[in-house]
Write an enzyme that holds these catalytic residues in place. Structure first.
Site, PDB file in Angstrom:
ATOM      1  CE1 TYR A   1       2.433 -24.210  -0.904  1.00 32.03           C
ATOM      2  CE2 TYR A   1       2.659 -23.249  -3.095  1.00 32.03           C
ATOM      3  CZ  TYR A   1       2.132 -24.221  -2.260  1.00 32.03           C
ATOM      4  OH  TYR A   1       1.323 -25.199  -2.791  1.00 32.03           O
TER       5      TYR A   1
ATOM      6  CE  LYS B   1       3.720 -27.551  -2.075  1.00 34.62           C
ATOM      7  NZ  LYS B   1       3.327 -28.899  -1.630  1.00 34.62           N
TER       8      LYS B   1
END
Length: 244
Positions: free
Chosen positions: A140, A144
């Protein structure tokens, strides 16, 4: 009055951002993963102009979504809000990074682009070699960082567009969980502000914001050689070139 398209606006921060913009008198087109969620979204946000559906984990569905956006005409702003968290690495990469790339390339160029990143990107790595395996090792945090890199690349390549990234904070949404400590209101205000405000502080490009203030970020995102390598890999994965 501006016209804004928001991905992932059936619930969470996207829904709250849509409601705020509609309250301010703007025209908002929603996006949901499927028809059922789309109907729910229109029920929950009655002032929305329309809802478009498409599963952002599918490159083909994402391409079709871009077509449907273009059929509605040109938008003043696009907010790339959709994101997933506790799922497989390949799904994280598809939804959080590849979908915003594909939509950016294919949707008619708006005046403003806003990408949802996260403070967790500071622990991320670009892992560009992993991308050749369709993001199998992408976390994750990595996803990002990559979407921040995309935002910076767009700002550099399209000087006529305001392209910025936002850290909404760790807020109590379905994704963030009920115990998240950050202010929910501040979690969606910044992207709405960047989409429509005439404040000079919002009419900038290539910046990273947290709660309407420019914030510290991983400067790996500024590396133009990495940006170009990233765009090339995204093109190889999607078959979609970044428009010059």
């Amino acid at each position: 009055m501006a016209r804004i398209f928001i991905t992932g606006s059936a619930d969470g921060l996207g829904q709250l951002c849509a409601k705020l913009l509609i309250e301010q008198g703007h025209r908002v087109v929603l996006h949901a993963r499927n028809a059922e969620r789309g109907r729910e979204a229109m029920k929950n946000i009655p002032g929305a102009e329309a809802v478009l559906t498409g599963d952002l984990s599918s490159i083909e569905e994402t391409k079709k979504l871009a077509e449907h956006v273009n059929q509605l005409g040109i938008f003043d702003a696009v907010i790339h809000n959709a994101g997933v968290y506790q799922v497989s690495a390949s799904l994280i990469f598809s939804v959080n990074t590849i979908a915003p790339y594909t939509l950016t390339c294919l949707i008619q160029k708006p005046q403003r682009l806003i990408y949802l990143s996260s403070g967790m990107h500071l622990q991320g790595h670009s892992k560009l070699d992993e991308l050749k395996r369709k993001g199998s090792g992408v976390s994750y945090s990595d996803s990002k960082l990559l979407v921040l890199m995309l935002s910076m690349a767009v700002a550099r390549k399209w000087p006529d567009v305001y392209s910025n990234a936002v850290d909404p904070g760790w807020v109590p949404t379905k994704m963030g969980g009920p115990g998240a400590p950050d202010d929910l209101q501040k979690g969606f205000e910044t992207q709405a502000w960047l989409a429509v405000s005439n404040d000079d502080k919002a009419k900038v490009s290539g910046r990273y914001f947290h709660h309407q203030k420019e914030s510290r970020y991983n400067t790996e995102a500024d590396n133009t050689l990495l940006q170009e390598k990233f765009l090339t890999l995204c093109k190889e994965i999607t078959g979609v070139s970044f428009p010059q």
